[in-house]
Design an enzyme around this catalytic site. Structure first.
Site, PDB file in Angstrom:
ATOM      1  N   CYS A  13       0.848  -1.201   0.000  1.00  0.00           N
ATOM      2  CA  CYS A  13       0.000   0.000   0.000  1.00  0.00           C
ATOM      3  C   CYS A  13       0.886   1.254   0.000  1.00  0.00           C
ATOM      4  CB  CYS A  13      -0.976  -0.029   1.171  1.00  0.00           C
ATOM      5  SG  CYS A  13      -2.312   1.205   1.013  1.00  0.00           S
ATOM      6  N   HIS A  50      -3.605  -4.961  -0.410  1.00  0.00           N
ATOM      7  CA  HIS A  50      -3.162  -5.561   0.846  1.00  0.00           C
ATOM      8  C   HIS A  50      -3.234  -7.088   0.740  1.00  0.00           C
ATOM      9  CE1 HIS A  50      -2.907  -1.989   3.486  1.00  0.00           C
ATOM     10  NE2 HIS A  50      -3.754  -1.491   2.612  1.00  0.00           N
ATOM     11  N   GLU A  77      -2.397  -9.253   2.889  1.00  0.00           N
ATOM     12  CA  GLU A  77      -2.838  -9.826   4.168  1.00  0.00           C
ATOM     13  C   GLU A  77      -4.341  -9.710   4.362  1.00  0.00           C
ATOM     14  OE1 GLU A  77      -2.225  -5.462   5.208  1.00  0.00           O
ATOM     15  OE2 GLU A  77      -1.512  -6.915   3.734  1.00  0.00           O
ATOM     16  N   ASP A 132     -23.590  -7.862  15.196  1.00  0.00           N
ATOM     17  CA  ASP A 132     -23.870  -7.008  16.348  1.00  0.00           C
ATOM     18  C   ASP A 132     -23.464  -7.778  17.601  1.00  0.00           C
ATOM     19  OD1 ASP A 132     -24.921  -5.097  14.687  1.00  0.00           O
ATOM     20  OD2 ASP A 132     -27.000  -5.676  15.032  1.00  0.00           O
ATOM     21  N   ASP A 158     -27.889   6.183  11.305  1.00  0.00           N
ATOM     22  CA  ASP A 158     -29.118   5.520  11.742  1.00  0.00           C
ATOM     23  C   ASP A 158     -30.319   6.433  11.504  1.00  0.00           C
ATOM     24  OD1 ASP A 158     -27.792   3.214  12.715  1.00  0.00           O
ATOM     25  OD2 ASP A 158     -27.328   4.232  14.592  1.00  0.00           O
TER      26      ASP A 158
END
Length: 549
Positions: free
Chosen positions: A81, A194, A196, A239, A401
């Site tokens: 990166c 990336h 990884e 969640d 939200d």
């Protein structure tokens, strides 16, 4: 096990890179001082975020000359990166800060006229066929594989120019722009993506680099010309909160209510849908492009270093090699010992534990309100500004939200309204989307368009667009909401709330152009898998990342 040296100069989530290196059979030794580079055989230079910040960090630390000497000595070097970007002359992102100048080209910002910026997600790394390398695989790169990118600046690809200087180049396309995805010459390999975080395809590249396997065979499974370009992302969301016994569990709400219905007027127990680490690994195996953890209790009373979510991140990052986002509790706080901890310090602790991105919710709304009160002037002190300045805007997700507020006419409110095809309870044809805080429990006098424009100006890199009205409904995303927000900002948008079957993902991608879509309950309950969703998207002609083992 053999050893590889890794330079950590505050470059974001290096823990996941260390885990990936260990996964392919190597031991990490950390470079702590410039003199440590002298004893390194194989050296990895990672980097996440702002070009100027990263280059300044290791320039001021005295690492530039030792890195040059390592490369000139013919020792293996891998840049990732910003580690790739550092090898070039410089970047438009920080015009006054020079790179190492191993490669005489400069980075420019993607054109956001026809696409979202940052460029976030899974794209190709296809070897440019200019006669150099023929039809072989370079360090395990496959034309039909996808790799995880997250950046706003790139090196434009000019046919044959870098190859004339002896470089092998792999390219990707974003919109109508072709850019350098990877570059290599002799002992040097560098990737804009990336490895990884690129699943099995990325681990394959790391292994090939570490064993020195430069050239190999292309996959025999390629049929025709593989599709290039950015895929649509399918994200699994977990969640996480404590249940009534104090255990961390994955749960799912119905309009943000995560308790079972007791049927007697009293609250039932917290829905327990599984263990976070186990479920994250399951979705990774099914082909999820990202995993998002939303810490819906935030553990405000815990000492910072002992936050339960830190352990979940550490354990997940050991075996899940796609991006991890964490939300909840990313704010300035007072630790148990009475010390003040900034939002940037909190984010750094999460990054060091395995997170790639942090998600900010209620605090973003508060910051946006202050932004408008100050005539749209940035303060430089908000969590979004501080974290994006250090780690780049791609490290910041703002979780929104909103809920519908119906009106009979656009003249009935000063807020931004839409004409809706879903009428309100009194037959209203218009609505606006009211932003809420504290998990939807409190409403504000800010509409969703105002919020997303403000946080984009502050430096947010992505919008996680929830919808209280749709949460737990399983009847599809709020297409009108997603379309409205997508038209307001240049940064990527993740559609969330309402997914109940694979066709809902196809609908939101086809009808809104959203960059990613997120599912939760339909996956947790075992009704559908991530692979089911991707198989349908592929059938509908929507570009997705193939599952590799």
């Amino acid at each position: 096990m053999p050893v590889v040296h890794l330079l950590d100069y505050v470059a974001g989530n290096v823990r996941s890179l260390a885990n990936a290196v260990e996964k392919v059979g190597y031991t990490i030794e950390w470079i702590k001082t410039p003199t440590d580079i002298e004893r390194a055989q194989s050296l990895i230079l990672p980097g996440v975020g702002h070009f100027g910040h990263c280059l300044s960090q290791f320039t001021e630390g005295g690492y530039v000359e030792p890195i040059r000497k390592h490369i000139e000595a013919g020792k293996p070097f891998l840049g990732i990166c910003v580690g790739l970007q550092a090898l070039f002359e410089g970047s438009e992102e920080s015009p006054n800060i020079p790179g190492i100048s191993l490669v005489p080209e400069k980075l420019v910002r993607f054109n956001d006229h026809d696409k979202s910026v940052p460029h976030i997600g899974w794209n190709s790394a296809k070897i440019a066929r200019t006669g150099h390398g023929g039809d072989r695989s370079f360090y395990g790169l496959q034309d039909d594989s996808k790799y995880y990118y997250v950046h706003s600046y790139a090196v434009p690809y000019r046919y044959g120019v870098l190859e004339a200087a002896g470089w092998t180049v792999a390219t990707a396309k974003y919109g109508n722009e072709e850019f350098v995805g990877a570059i290599g010459r002799r002992n040097v390999l560098a990737t804009q993506f990336h490895p990884e975080k690129s699943g099995a395809a990325g681990l394959r590249l790391l292994k090939a680099f570490l064993v020195g396997h430069e050239w190999g065979s292309l996959s025999p499974n390629i049929q025709g010309e593989p599709d290039q370009g950015l895929t649509r992302r399918v994200i699994a969301c977990l969640d996480v909160r404590t249940n009534d016994h104090g255990d961390l569990v994955v749960t799912k709400g119905d309009q943000y209510d995560v308790r079972e219905k007791a049927g007697t007027g009293s609250e039932g127990p917290v829905r327990n849908l599984g263990k976070p680490v186990d479920m994250a690994r399951k979705y990774y195996d099914q082909g999820a492009d990202e995993i998002t953890f939303l810490n819906i209790t935030s553990f405000r009373s815990c000492p910072l270093a002992d936050l339960p979510m830190l352990e979940i991140l550490r354990r997940t990052a050991e075996s899940v090699f796609v991006p991890l986002t964490i939300g909840g509790g990313i704010r300035q706080m007072v630790d148990a010992d009475g010390s003040n901890v900034s939002a940037l310090e909190v984010a750094t602790i999460y990054f060091n534990s395995g997170a790639d991105k942090v998600s900010i919710g209620s605090d973003a709304v508060i910051a946006a309100i202050e932004y408008y009160e100050n005539d749209r002037r940035l303060s430089g002190r908000t969590a979004i500004e501080l974290i994006s300045a250090a780690y780049g805007n791609q490290a910041i997700v703002v979780s929104v939200d909103p809920k519908r507020v119906y009106v009979h006419s656009s003249r009935d409110t000063a807020h931004n309204t839409i004409r809706t095809t879903f009428r309100g309870p009194a037959g209203e044809n218009y609505c606006w989307y009211q932003c809420t805080v504290k998990g939807g429990r409190e409403s504000t006098d800010m509409d969703v368009q105002q919020l997303v424009k403000a946080v984009e100006a502050m430096g947010a890199g992505e919008i996680l667009l929830n919808c209280i009205d749709k949460d737990g409904s399983n009847n599809g995303f709020d297409i009108e909401l997603v379309r409205e927000v997508k038209s307001c900002v240049k940064i990527p948008v993740i559609a969330s709330s309402g997914a109940g079957r694979p066709t809902h993902f196809a609908e939101v991608f086809e009808e809104t152009g959203t960059d990613a879509a997120l599912g939760a309950g339909m996956f947790h309950r075992g009704e559908y898998t991530v692979k089911d969703v991707k198989d349908l998207l592929f059938e509908r002609g929507i570009l997705v990342r193939p599952l590799e083992r």
